[in-house]
Design a protein around this motif. Structure first.
Motif, PDB file in Angstrom:
ATOM      1  N   THR A  30       0.847  -1.197   0.000  1.00  0.00           N
ATOM      2  CA  THR A  30       0.000   0.000   0.000  1.00  0.00           C
ATOM      3  C   THR A  30       0.885   1.250   0.000  1.00  0.00           C
ATOM      4  N   PHE A  31       0.257   2.375  -0.340  1.00  0.00           N
ATOM      5  CA  PHE A  31       1.009   3.634  -0.355  1.00  0.00           C
ATOM      6  C   PHE A  31       1.384   4.061   1.062  1.00  0.00           C
ATOM      7  N   ILE A  32       0.531   3.699   2.022  1.00  0.00           N
ATOM      8  CA  ILE A  32       0.845   4.033   3.417  1.00  0.00           C
ATOM      9  C   ILE A  32       2.122   3.302   3.828  1.00  0.00           C
ATOM     10  N   ASP A  33       2.182   2.008   3.508  1.00  0.00           N
ATOM     11  CA  ASP A  33       3.383   1.242   3.837  1.00  0.00           C
ATOM     12  C   ASP A  33       4.606   1.797   3.104  1.00  0.00           C
ATOM     13  N   ALA A  34       4.373   2.249   1.864  1.00  0.00           N
ATOM     14  CA  ALA A  34       5.484   2.815   1.094  1.00  0.00           C
ATOM     15  C   ALA A  34       6.054   4.036   1.803  1.00  0.00           C
ATOM     16  N   GLU A  35       5.159   4.906   2.287  1.00  0.00           N
ATOM     17  CA  GLU A  35       5.639   6.133   2.934  1.00  0.00           C
ATOM     18  C   GLU A  35       6.332   5.820   4.257  1.00  0.00           C
ATOM     19  N   ILE A  36       5.805   4.825   4.975  1.00  0.00           N
ATOM     20  CA  ILE A  36       6.461   4.409   6.220  1.00  0.00           C
ATOM     21  C   ILE A  36       7.868   3.900   5.903  1.00  0.00           C
ATOM     22  N   LYS A  37       7.964   3.105   4.834  1.00  0.00           N
ATOM     23  CA  LYS A  37       9.276   2.559   4.457  1.00  0.00           C
ATOM     24  C   LYS A  37      10.243   3.677   4.049  1.00  0.00           C
ATOM     25  N   MET A  38       9.698   4.695   3.378  1.00  0.00           N
ATOM     26  CA  MET A  38      10.555   5.820   2.990  1.00  0.00           C
ATOM     27  C   MET A  38      11.188   6.464   4.227  1.00  0.00           C
ATOM     28  N   GLN A  39      10.348   6.720   5.243  1.00  0.00           N
ATOM     29  CA  GLN A  39      10.874   7.354   6.465  1.00  0.00           C
ATOM     30  C   GLN A  39      11.861   6.434   7.173  1.00  0.00           C
ATOM     31  N   ARG A  40      11.514   5.128   7.216  1.00  0.00           N
ATOM     32  CA  ARG A  40      12.421   4.177   7.882  1.00  0.00           C
ATOM     33  C   ARG A  40      13.766   4.139   7.189  1.00  0.00           C
ATOM     34  N   GLY A  54       9.358  14.508  14.441  1.00  0.00           N
ATOM     35  CA  GLY A  54       8.904  14.367  13.062  1.00  0.00           C
ATOM     36  C   GLY A  54       7.408  14.534  12.923  1.00  0.00           C
ATOM     37  N   GLY A  55       7.001  14.681  11.671  1.00  0.00           N
ATOM     38  CA  GLY A  55       5.585  14.793  11.372  1.00  0.00           C
ATOM     39  C   GLY A  55       5.370  14.660   9.883  1.00  0.00           C
ATOM     40  N   ASP A  56       4.136  14.397   9.489  1.00  0.00           N
ATOM     41  CA  ASP A  56       3.818  14.281   8.061  1.00  0.00           C
ATOM     42  C   ASP A  56       2.381  14.740   7.876  1.00  0.00           C
ATOM     43  N   LEU A  57       1.838  14.506   6.699  1.00  0.00           N
ATOM     44  CA  LEU A  57       0.504  15.043   6.403  1.00  0.00           C
ATOM     45  C   LEU A  57      -0.636  14.116   6.811  1.00  0.00           C
ATOM     46  N   SER A  58      -0.340  12.846   7.082  1.00  0.00           N
ATOM     47  CA  SER A  58      -1.437  11.892   7.297  1.00  0.00           C
ATOM     48  C   SER A  58      -2.193  12.188   8.583  1.00  0.00           C
ATOM     49  N   ASN A  59      -3.440  11.760   8.622  1.00  0.00           N
ATOM     50  CA  ASN A  59      -4.248  11.936   9.829  1.00  0.00           C
ATOM     51  C   ASN A  59      -3.525  11.364  11.031  1.00  0.00           C
ATOM     52  N   GLN A  60      -3.519  12.105  12.116  1.00  0.00           N
ATOM     53  CA  GLN A  60      -2.838  11.682  13.358  1.00  0.00           C
ATOM     54  C   GLN A  60      -1.356  11.350  13.121  1.00  0.00           C
ATOM     55  N   ILE A  61      -0.748  11.956  12.157  1.00  0.00           N
ATOM     56  CA  ILE A  61       0.649  11.697  11.747  1.00  0.00           C
ATOM     57  C   ILE A  61       1.037  10.218  11.914  1.00  0.00           C
ATOM     58  N   THR A  62       0.137   9.346  11.473  1.00  0.00           N
ATOM     59  CA  THR A  62       0.371   7.905  11.640  1.00  0.00           C
ATOM     60  C   THR A  62       1.623   7.425  10.919  1.00  0.00           C
ATOM     61  N   ILE A  63       1.917   8.016   9.765  1.00  0.00           N
ATOM     62  CA  ILE A  63       3.082   7.558   8.999  1.00  0.00           C
ATOM     63  C   ILE A  63       4.337   7.655   9.866  1.00  0.00           C
ATOM     64  N   THR A  64       4.549   8.827  10.459  1.00  0.00           N
ATOM     65  CA  THR A  64       5.753   9.022  11.262  1.00  0.00           C
ATOM     66  C   THR A  64       5.714   8.121  12.503  1.00  0.00           C
ATOM     67  N   ASN A  65       4.543   8.029  13.144  1.00  0.00           N
ATOM     68  CA  ASN A  65       4.423   7.160  14.320  1.00  0.00           C
ATOM     69  C   ASN A  65       4.853   5.738  13.981  1.00  0.00           C
ATOM     70  N   PHE A  66       4.352   5.225  12.848  1.00  0.00           N
ATOM     71  CA  PHE A  66       4.668   3.851  12.465  1.00  0.00           C
ATOM     72  C   PHE A  66       6.127   3.710  12.043  1.00  0.00           C
ATOM     73  N   ALA A  67       6.656   4.744  11.413  1.00  0.00           N
ATOM     74  CA  ALA A  67       8.039   4.662  10.929  1.00  0.00           C
ATOM     75  C   ALA A  67       9.021   4.623  12.089  1.00  0.00           C
ATOM     76  N   VAL A  68       8.704   5.360  13.161  1.00  0.00           N
ATOM     77  CA  VAL A  68       9.660   5.513  14.258  1.00  0.00           C
ATOM     78  C   VAL A  68       9.544   4.384  15.277  1.00  0.00           C
ATOM     79  N   LYS A  69       8.411   3.649  15.245  1.00  0.00           N
ATOM     80  CA  LYS A  69       8.110   2.760  16.383  1.00  0.00           C
ATOM     81  C   LYS A  69       9.136   1.664  16.631  1.00  0.00           C
ATOM     82  N   ASN A  70       9.878   1.239  15.613  1.00  0.00           N
ATOM     83  CA  ASN A  70      10.813   0.124  15.835  1.00  0.00           C
ATOM     84  C   ASN A  70      12.218   0.561  16.240  1.00  0.00           C
ATOM     85  N   PHE A  71      12.443   1.846  16.384  1.00  0.00           N
ATOM     86  CA  PHE A  71      13.814   2.291  16.624  1.00  0.00           C
ATOM     87  C   PHE A  71      14.189   2.426  18.100  1.00  0.00           C
TER      88      PHE A  71
END
Lengths: 145, 324
Positions: free
Chosen positions: B43-53, B74-91
């Motif tokens: 999905t595009f959401i996963d793509a954007e998460i992967k980009m940040q990761r 960090g932050g991004d345009l998605s609702n509740q900045i989920t992209i950044t939240n998901f990208a950062v969660k494993n670090f």
């Protein structure tokens, strides 16, 4: 600078949309879609020997199928952008709007995704289409009996 | 006063992942670029998460000598900045999420600079991203719909950019910055972001200059975020009429990513626009010494525009000094 003055400044610097050019493109493309549909209807009548009314129904289904298939394959959005309203107003537009919404939400599940969002854009057409059909039917009955 | 001067804040490194259309535009060289919008995901959401990761991974790898990243902003345009939240969660690095729409990155830089100046932190990673199709889906029509667009529309850039702000001396210094105030000039057209965001850019620019007692000519370059070509015209006219300021040393990042032939209407937008141009073009050219970044953000949601509410906007400013 107050808000009204700002609005004037913005309006002055905003390029005008070329409405007449867009309208002509939409007119020609929309007409072309109609012409193609008519051609399909005539061919169906000839090949299968069915009545004009039945042929039109089949044509409608074929046009919808084609629009959906083109959207799903992925190039119809480019056509829609270029054709302005030309492909949005015919049945192709309705099929395309339903299909594009369905594609958008396919990962969100059948109920919460596709089911809830498939008529996101087309919902207005269905609702107000039915309401206006109802009123036009009443007018028709009153005038023509 | 929301302006701050920094003596001890530097930019250490940056990393960019750029989208498929971006790499065929005006800037052709990026650290990494994507061949398609999926970036190997479903999905595009996963793509954007992967980009940040990918950006965070590379920054951490390249800066192994940095003992500890204190936190990520960090932050991004998605609702509740989920992209950044998901990208950062494993670090397992503490995280501070920020949102100012397309001004999120500069907001993050400014917060990071303050933490470093105060001595509370030593290394902070700032990140942002945007993905054209995620933004289309959230703010506009379904992706495959292809609704005809007005000339004033801006095209959300695809990419992720991260940077490390540090107290270690480097060739680039964060010199000062200003938090902007929210401006609302009764604009209601979400397809005309330039007009929506210009007042915020003007406001933070004037605040910054006034607070630090500077003239607009003090800077070699004023780099605005994503006003687009029409927004740039409005900005220049606004400054001339209201403040008698003639803006000569100005570039809008929105006009610097795509080529006119790429059919992106008024230019590029999205929080990644400004850092993408800054790190991959402006700083690589080594032409400018004193740079003022003004990132602008439009603070609307689909609901508020549907309900015909006016669109408020915000801008934040950061001043950079290239030392060598």
């Amino acid at each position: 600078m107050n808000k009204d003055e700002y609005k004037k400044l913005v309006d002055g610097l905003t390029p005008k949309e070329n409405k007449s050019k867009n309208a002509i493109i939409a007119f020609l493309v929309g007409g072309l879609v109609g012409l193609l549909a008519e051609l399909i209807a005539v061919l169906i009548m000839k090949w299968f020997g069915i009545s004009r009314i039945e042929a039109y129904q089949w044509t409608c289904l074929i046009v919808i199928l084609l629009a959906c298939a083109f959207t799903a394959i992925g190039f119809f959005d480019n056509w829609v952008t270029k054709a302005k309203a030309g492909l949005i107003l015919p049945t192709t537009g309705f099929a395309h709007s339903v299909m594009s919404a369905a594609l958008d939400y396919k990962r969100d599940g059948f109920i919460t995704g596709i089911g809830a969002n498939v008529f996101k854009l087309a919902g207005s057409v269905i609702l107000y289409g039915i309401i206006s059909a109802f009123f036009f039917a009443i007018i028709g009955v009153v005038i023509y009996g | 006063m929301a302006s701050f001067k920094f003596n001890n804040v530097y930019i250490k490194d940056d990393f960019t992942v750029a989208g498929p259309l971006e790499k065929e535009g005006q800037i052709r060289k990026f650290d990494l670029s994507m061949d398609d919008y999926y970036y190997g995901e479903k999905t595009f959401i996963d793509a954007e998460i992967k980009m940040q990761r990918t950006v965070i991974d590379n920054l951490l790898y390249r800066n192994k000598n940095v003992k500890k990243i204190d936190f990520i902003i960090g932050g991004d345009l998605s609702n509740q900045i989920t992209i950044t939240n998901f990208a950062v969660k494993n670090f397992s690095i503490p995280f501070l999420g920020v949102y100012s729409a397309c001004a999120s990155f500069v907001e993050g830089m400014l917060i990071a600079s303050q933490f470093i100046e105060s001595g509370a932190s030593k290394n902070i990673l700032c990140i942002t991203s945007s993905h054209n199709l995620n933004a289309e889906r959230q703010f506009r029509f379904p992706i495959e719909y292809g609704a005809p667009k007005a000339k004033t529309t801006t095209f959300t850039a695809t990419g992720a950019v991260g940077t490390i702000i540090t107290n270690e001396v480097s060739s680039m210094r964060v010199e000062s910055g200003t938090f902007g105030t929210i401006q609302d000039y009764n604009q209601k057209d979400a397809a005309h972001m330039g007009a929506v965001m210009t007042p915020a850019a003007v406001s933070v620019l004037m605040d910054h200059l006034q607070d630090l007692k500077r003239n607009v000519d003090y800077y070699d370059l004023i780099l605005t975020g994503d006003l687009g070509s029409i927004g740039t015209d409005i900005l220049k006219e606004f400054l001339k009429i209201n403040y008698g300021v003639k803006l000569k040393n100005h570039i809008d990042a929105g006009c610097e990513i795509f080529l006119p032939s790429q059919d992106v209407y008024s230019g590029s937008s999205g929080p990644v626009t400004l850092p993408l141009v800054l790190f991959n073009k402006i700083l690589k050219n080594k032409k400018y010494k004193k740079i003022l970044l003004i990132a602008t953000g439009s603070l609307h949601s689909k609901d508020t525009t549907n309900q015909k509410k006016t669109i408020p906007s915000i801008a934040h400013a950061v001043s950079l000094e290239v030392l060598s």
